[in-house]
Design a protein around this motif. Structure first.
Motif, PDB file in Angstrom:
ATOM      1  N   THR A   1       0.829  -1.202   0.000  1.00 39.05           N
ATOM      2  CA  THR A   1       0.000   0.000   0.000  1.00 39.05           C
ATOM      3  C   THR A   1       0.866   1.255   0.000  1.00 39.05           C
ATOM      4  O   THR A   1       0.593   2.222  -0.724  1.00 39.05           O
TER       5      THR A   1
ATOM      6  N   PHE B   1      -6.179  -2.743  -0.516  1.00 43.86           N
ATOM      7  CA  PHE B   1      -4.955  -2.276  -1.166  1.00 43.86           C
ATOM      8  C   PHE B   1      -5.279  -1.735  -2.566  1.00 43.86           C
ATOM      9  O   PHE B   1      -4.823  -0.654  -2.960  1.00 43.86           O
TER      10      PHE B   1
ATOM     11  N   ALA C   1      -7.061   1.477  -2.151  1.00 43.61           N
ATOM     12  CA  ALA C   1      -6.359   2.520  -1.394  1.00 43.61           C
ATOM     13  C   ALA C   1      -5.888   3.657  -2.293  1.00 43.61           C
ATOM     14  O   ALA C   1      -5.509   3.430  -3.420  1.00 43.61           O
TER      15      ALA C   1
END
Lengths: 431, 285
Positions: free
Chosen positions: A253, A428, A431
């Motif tokens: 991330t 992720f 994100a």
């Protein structure tokens, strides 16, 4: 689903009318036949519908099968996730499943597949022991991190939905192709040696890296990267704990937020486009994608890395609804698949076939030397479809079968913490 | 006979109601039911009544962030398509004198729709890519030394894609509203001394409200639910609500996807109700 756009019916497929006619005829004939009667090549054509990830769906294979067996092979190409979904929710929509071994952990408990009787498989004894014993042909044990095929190769019984720990005589999948995966790079745009998985997160390639967005596979590439760069340690990369998943996803991330990745890809052709267009210079890749980029005249290397390879394997399985003539045809197709011609074809794609010794006579000595033994090519190496992919004098990336399959660190996987991992992976991506 | 006559209205409405029930109400009801189911990797639907699918949706910070991003897309695309759509419709309705020419130009607007949505999106990739036409032109003309990275696989690319795909949905209803405007009103405005701008703002815009509202509903609903454009042009890196749902579906996590869908449905309904307050759409229909 966005992925449905990827569904293709190759040119070899028959017309709708032809299929309907064939199916109707098959149903009539199937009903009339007594169970166990010898298989006869009836005049009614048989169509086998194969659903799978498209990595080994080639028109040439379908054409050759038609020529040798008289069957019509119809492919449906799906993304990996969709293969699982299709197998679990609509198994009647295909006659054979071309799945990867890690998918079995999700598909088999649904009871939608039946075990394959190994006594009906002619070359069963010649299958590479990776699948039957969990070891390389010389007896070396292979890595068991992740879903090594041996863990899910056998079912407890023909109709069972549980895996057997020992060879039981009922196989889940008959292996077709397998390979050792690594990172693909554009040597012309990188201009220096790459030798570690850690390079994927090197800031030098900021905005020019990509990772594949299939959690079961992507998480393994991510783990290889994290381990190589010393950002995480794992008990078993193939079966992480929640804490290990958290660490891995945190690293990814952060890299994503820093703009390390240009894009994520889900489908084979996307990775080809990213690489060939130069959008990406280092990324997770599959071997035939590298072959394809090269056949477009763009330099691309399937870079061996010191931490080893992430391996995968696929095979043909039977859905539980298959019976009668279609079932016999499926066995016949599998036996044909393992009899050499198809194996040689796939070896030339850069995969490995399950029965090496039958494939060998179908390849030239030079081809065998290049693809399997890591020798210098004496003449130009052609792809099975006839494009030149290597000039005389070149050597295969990663070298021989032994150098590649012998260096497998981990297999594609479905973890016990799968639900948690998928949720984290989703976060992720979002994100 | 008497019986038939008294119920003929119901009978006439029955086919549509049945279709609605079968293909709209029933599926939605099933999604509602599934959103309360339990699930596991090996067993995708476990009949149950659990609330954690909704808890996961509302407790996750990611949800709020994806909604924020999606709303932002909505707002940007809505504003751009509205201005573009209004301007194009205005041009077609008031500046083109002959009907033939109007039809020709209108068809011109629909040409992009002759190919599939996927192709229309993918066509942007060779244009906006690092080695694409735009970057080549920029570098060659000396505007930049290095290719501009944010053209492709970015929110910018996604917005371009949306605008390209959805502007027509704004043009059509606004154009329709404009064509219904009594031209004598415009003459009256001019006679009363209104400038062109005043006429547009005080006469045309209010009369186009229903068209604007319908166009807005189209655009908002499509952007809120999209997951294809955002994936192709965002390079898999840009989040949206539709994409989150699609991702859950592809991992066989049907119950949380159902819960997410219900939340999205609720949000879109609220948005549409809000838009309806600005214009009486029934009047238009």
């Amino acid at each position: 689903m966005s992925n449905n756009k990827n569904q293709t019916t190759p040119k070899g497929a028959v017309s709708r009318r032809g299929v309907l006619k064939g199916m109707a005829a098959g149903a009539v004939a199937g009903g009339a036949m007594i169970k166990g009667a010898p298989f006869v090549h009836a005049s009614e054509p048989i169509t086998l519908r194969i659903a799978g990830t498209g990595v080994n769906q080639f028109k040439e294979l379908a054409d050759k099968a038609k020529e040798d067996l008289g069957f019509t092979i119809q492919y449906t190409s799906l993304t990996s996730d969709d293969v699982v979904k299709r197998a679990v929710t609509q198994s009647s929509s295909f006659d054979m499943l071309d799945a990867e071994y890690w998918m079995l952990k999700k598909i088999v408990p649904s009871g939608k597949m039946k075990g394959m009787d190994v006594s009906k498989i002619k070359n069963y004894d010649k299958i590479v022991p990776i699948f039957t014993k969990g070891e390389l042909p010389d007896g070396t044990k292979m890595s068991r991190q992740g879903i090594a095929p041996i863990k899910v190769s056998y079912l407890a019984g023909e109709e069972s939905s549980e895996f057997a720990t020992d060879p039981s005589g009922y196989m889940t999948l008959i292996p077709t192709v397998y390979n050792a995966d690594t990172l693909g790079i554009r040597p012309d745009l990188i201009n220096r040696p790459i030798n570690s998985w850690a390079e994927l997160l090197n800031s030098e390639f900021k905005g020019k890296a990509s990772i594949l967005n299939i959690p079961s596979i992507g998480i393994m590439d991510a783990a290889m990267v994290c381990e190589a760069s010393g950002l995480a340690t794992y008990g078993d990369k193939g079966n992480m704990t929640k804490a290990e998943i958290d660490t891995t996803m945190k690293v990814l991330t952060e890299a994503k937020k820093d703009g390390q990745f240009r894009a994520f890809w889900k489908e084979f052709n996307e990775s080809v486009n990213l690489m060939a267009s130069g959008e990406v210079v280092i990324q997770s890749m599959w071997s035939p994608a590298v072959t394809k980029v090269r056949s477009m005249g763009v330099p691309c290397v399937y870079q061996p890395l010191k931490e080893g390879y992430r391996a995968w394997a696929g095979g043909l399985g039977l859905p539980s609804h298959l019976e009668g003539r279609q079932l016999d045809a499926a066995y016949e197709f599998i036996n044909w698949y393992m009899s050499g011609w198809a194996g040689a074809f796939l070896n030339r794609q850069g995969y490995y076939t399950a029965v090496l010794e039958t494939a060998k006579p179908f390849m030239s000595e030079d081809e065998w030397g290049f693809w399997m033994e890591g020798k210098k090519a004496a003449t130009d190496i052609m792809s099975p479809t006839g494009q030149k992919i290597e000039s005389a004098g070149s050597v295969r990336d990663g070298g021989s079968f032994w150098d590649r399959m012998g260096n497998v660190t981990v297999w594609n996987t479905v973890m016990d913490e799968d639900r948690y991992m998928v949720r984290k992976w989703n976060e992720f991506i979002a994100a | 006979m008497e019986w038939l006559r008294s119920r003929s209205a119901y009978l006439q409405a029955a086919p549509l109601s049945l279709i609605f029930l079968l293909f709209f109400v029933l599926p939605i009801a099933m999604v509602v039911v599934v959103s309360f189911f339990d699930y596991q990797a090996y067993q995708i639907l476990i009949p149950d009544f659990v609330l954690f699918n909704y808890q996961d949706v509302f407790s996750s910070e990611v949800t709020y962030r994806t909604y924020f991003i999606t709303f932002r897309f909505c707002l940007m695309v809505w504003a751009i398509t509205l201005v573009l759509g209004f301007a194009i419709a205005y041009f077609l309705a008031f500046h083109i004198r002959t009907i033939t020419m109007q039809i020709v130009l209108f068809l011109l607007c629909t040409i992009p729709f002759w190919t599939s949505i996927v192709i229309r999106m993918i066509a942007w990739i060779p244009l906006l890519g690092r080695n694409g036409l735009v970057n080549n032109a920029l570098v060659a003309s000396g505007f930049t030394d290095a290719p501009v990275e944010w053209l492709l696989y970015s929110e910018f690319a996604v917005v371009i894609g949306y605008v390209h795909l959805y502007t027509l949905f704004m043009i059509v209803p606004i154009f329709n509203s404009m064509m219904r405007i009594d031209r004598s009103l415009l003459e009256a405005a001019t006679d009363a001394g209104a400038s062109g701008w005043q006429t547009t703002w005080n006469v045309i815009v209010p009369l186009c409200k229903p068209g604007i509202a319908i166009g807005s509903i189209f655009v908002v609903a499509m952007v809120m639910g999209d997951f294809v454009t955002v994936n192709v042009l965002g390079g898999g890196q840009v989040a949206s609500v539709g994409k989150a749902i699609a991702a859950e579906l592809s991992y066989l996590q049907f119950p949380p996807a159902a819960a997410n869908s219900m939340v999205l449905l609720g949000v879109v309904i609220l948005l549409i109700m809000l838009l309806m307050r600005f214009a009486d759409i029934r009047k238009e229909l």
